[in-house]
Design an enzyme around this catalytic site. Structure first.
Site, PDB file in Angstrom:
ATOM      1  N   LYS A   1       0.651  -1.306   0.172  1.00  0.00           N
ATOM      2  CA  LYS A   1       0.083   0.087   0.032  1.00  0.00           C
ATOM      3  C   LYS A   1       0.716   1.345   0.089  1.00  0.00           C
ATOM      4  CE  LYS A   1      -3.937  -2.195   2.454  1.00  0.00           C
ATOM      5  NZ  LYS A   1      -4.761  -2.270   3.521  1.00  0.00           N
TER       6      LYS A   1
ATOM      7  N   TYR B   1     -12.239  -2.225  -3.532  1.00  0.00           N
ATOM      8  CA  TYR B   1     -12.533  -2.271  -2.213  1.00  0.00           C
ATOM      9  C   TYR B   1     -14.130  -2.435  -2.037  1.00  0.00           C
ATOM     10  CZ  TYR B   1      -8.179  -2.571   0.406  1.00  0.00           C
ATOM     11  OH  TYR B   1      -7.080  -2.790   0.580  1.00  0.00           O
TER      12      TYR B   1
ATOM     13  N   ASN C   1      -1.930   0.501   6.628  1.00  0.00           N
ATOM     14  CA  ASN C   1      -1.301  -0.799   7.207  1.00  0.00           C
ATOM     15  C   ASN C   1      -0.659  -1.661   6.386  1.00  0.00           C
ATOM     16  OD1 ASN C   1      -3.575  -1.915   6.035  1.00  0.00           O
ATOM     17  ND2 ASN C   1      -4.430  -2.918   7.685  1.00  0.00           N
TER      18      ASN C   1
ATOM     19  N   HIS D   1      -2.277  -5.578   1.385  1.00  0.00           N
ATOM     20  CA  HIS D   1      -3.441  -6.182   1.366  1.00  0.00           C
ATOM     21  C   HIS D   1      -3.137  -7.449   1.052  1.00  0.00           C
ATOM     22  CE1 HIS D   1      -7.271  -7.236  -0.112  1.00  0.00           C
ATOM     23  NE2 HIS D   1      -6.689  -7.762  -0.981  1.00  0.00           N
TER      24      HIS D   1
ATOM     25  N   GLU E   1      -9.501 -11.073  -7.577  1.00  0.00           N
ATOM     26  CA  GLU E   1      -8.715  -9.857  -7.338  1.00  0.00           C
ATOM     27  C   GLU E   1      -7.490  -9.923  -8.204  1.00  0.00           C
ATOM     28  OE1 GLU E   1      -7.750  -9.744  -3.159  1.00  0.00           O
ATOM     29  OE2 GLU E   1      -9.926  -8.912  -2.648  1.00  0.00           O
TER      30      GLU E   1
HETATM   31  P1  ADP Z   1      -7.643  -6.803   6.022  1.00  0.00           P
HETATM   32  O1  ADP Z   1      -7.009  -5.784   4.997  1.00  0.00           O
HETATM   33  O2  ADP Z   1      -6.811  -7.131   6.952  1.00  0.00           O
HETATM   34  O3  ADP Z   1      -8.193  -8.006   5.189  1.00  0.00           O
HETATM   35  P2  ADP Z   1     -10.405  -5.936   6.236  1.00  0.00           P
HETATM   36  O4  ADP Z   1     -10.935  -6.502   5.132  1.00  0.00           O
HETATM   37  O5  ADP Z   1     -11.264  -5.776   7.505  1.00  0.00           O
HETATM   38  O6  ADP Z   1      -8.918  -6.084   6.560  1.00  0.00           O
HETATM   39  O7  ADP Z   1     -10.404  -4.039   5.673  1.00  0.00           O
HETATM   40  C1  ADP Z   1      -9.795  -3.670   4.544  1.00  0.00           C
HETATM   41  C2  ADP Z   1      -8.888  -2.669   4.705  1.00  0.00           C
HETATM   42  O8  ADP Z   1      -9.532  -1.482   5.116  1.00  0.00           O
HETATM   43  C3  ADP Z   1      -7.724  -2.790   5.970  1.00  0.00           C
HETATM   44  O9  ADP Z   1      -6.593  -3.462   5.283  1.00  0.00           O
HETATM   45  C4  ADP Z   1      -7.449  -1.290   6.151  1.00  0.00           C
HETATM   46  O10 ADP Z   1      -6.661  -0.607   5.320  1.00  0.00           O
HETATM   47  C5  ADP Z   1      -8.871  -0.699   6.108  1.00  0.00           C
HETATM   48  N1  ADP Z   1      -9.905  -0.774   7.561  1.00  0.00           N
HETATM   49  C6  ADP Z   1     -10.182  -1.781   8.104  1.00  0.00           C
HETATM   50  N2  ADP Z   1     -10.771  -1.422   9.381  1.00  0.00           N
HETATM   51  C7  ADP Z   1     -10.503   0.063   9.250  1.00  0.00           C
HETATM   52  C8  ADP Z   1     -10.749   1.122  10.302  1.00  0.00           C
HETATM   53  N3  ADP Z   1     -11.299   0.576  11.240  1.00  0.00           N
HETATM   54  N4  ADP Z   1     -10.420   2.031  10.158  1.00  0.00           N
HETATM   55  C9  ADP Z   1      -9.812   2.579   9.002  1.00  0.00           C
HETATM   56  N5  ADP Z   1      -9.462   1.636   7.979  1.00  0.00           N
HETATM   57  C10 ADP Z   1      -9.818   0.440   8.255  1.00  0.00           C
END
Ligand code: ADP
Length: 140
Positions: free
Chosen positions: A11, A51, A114, A117, A128
């Site tokens: 990212k 997304y 974070n 992905h 994807e």
């Molecule tokens: P992952 O990427 O671990 O599969 P999710 O599918 O739950 O997690 O969420 C997709 C992405 O959305 C996350 O990687 C993160 O970048 C963002 N995200 C998830 N939860 C939050 C939150 N509470 N606040 C802001 N961004 C979030």
């Protein structure tokens, strides 16, 4: 366990901090093979389509804006049980909960920014991968 392919994205928070090589080393050290990779700039609309399962979540707008805020590296990782293995290497969504040694524990800045992905199931991985790569780009 079968050989699988999964879609990974490094990212913008990570590309900005020049962490592509360090993150790729984590994948390779875990036995994942990078079988396709390119650095691209997403528009907010392209990030939004990727997304779209999160469209109703309160952070959706912020997430799309962030994903379009700088270059991303999209990649296909291959290996035994690659989908679960990649999620193990990535660590929990929130870096505060991520296990030591995982990418998110070491590099992520926040739950939103974070660093990586990874697809969460074979069906989503197929969709994807096809979103970013043509069959001709997947040479193994
Ligand atoms: P992952 O990427 O671990 O599969 P999710 O599918 O739950 O997690 O969420 C997709 C992405 O959305 C996350 O990687 C993160 O970048 C963002 N995200 C998830 N939860 C939050 C939150 N509470 N606040 C802001 N961004 C979030």
């Amino acid at each position: 366990m079968a050989t699988e392919r999964t879609l990974s994205i490094i990212k913008p928070d990570a590309t900005k901090r020049n962490l592509t090589g360090k993150i790729n080393a984590k994948f390779e050290d875990a036995g994942l093979r990078i079988v396709a990779q390119k650095r691209i700039q997403l528009t907010e609309a392209q990030a939004g389509k990727f997304y779209e399962v999160h469209a109703e979540r309160p952070f959706y707008g912020e997430l799309c804006e962030f994903m379009a805020s700088g270059p991303v590296v999209v990649q296909v990782l291959e290996g035994e049980g690659a989908i679960a293995k990649n999620r193990e290497v990535m660590g929990a969504t929130n870096p505060a909960d991520a296990a030591a040694g995982t990418i998110r524990a070491e590099f992520a800045e926040s739950v939103g920014e974070n660093s990586v992905h990874g697809s969460d199931a074979p069906e989503t991985a197929a969709v994807e991968i096809a979103y970013f790569f043509s069959g001709l780009e997947l040479v193994g």
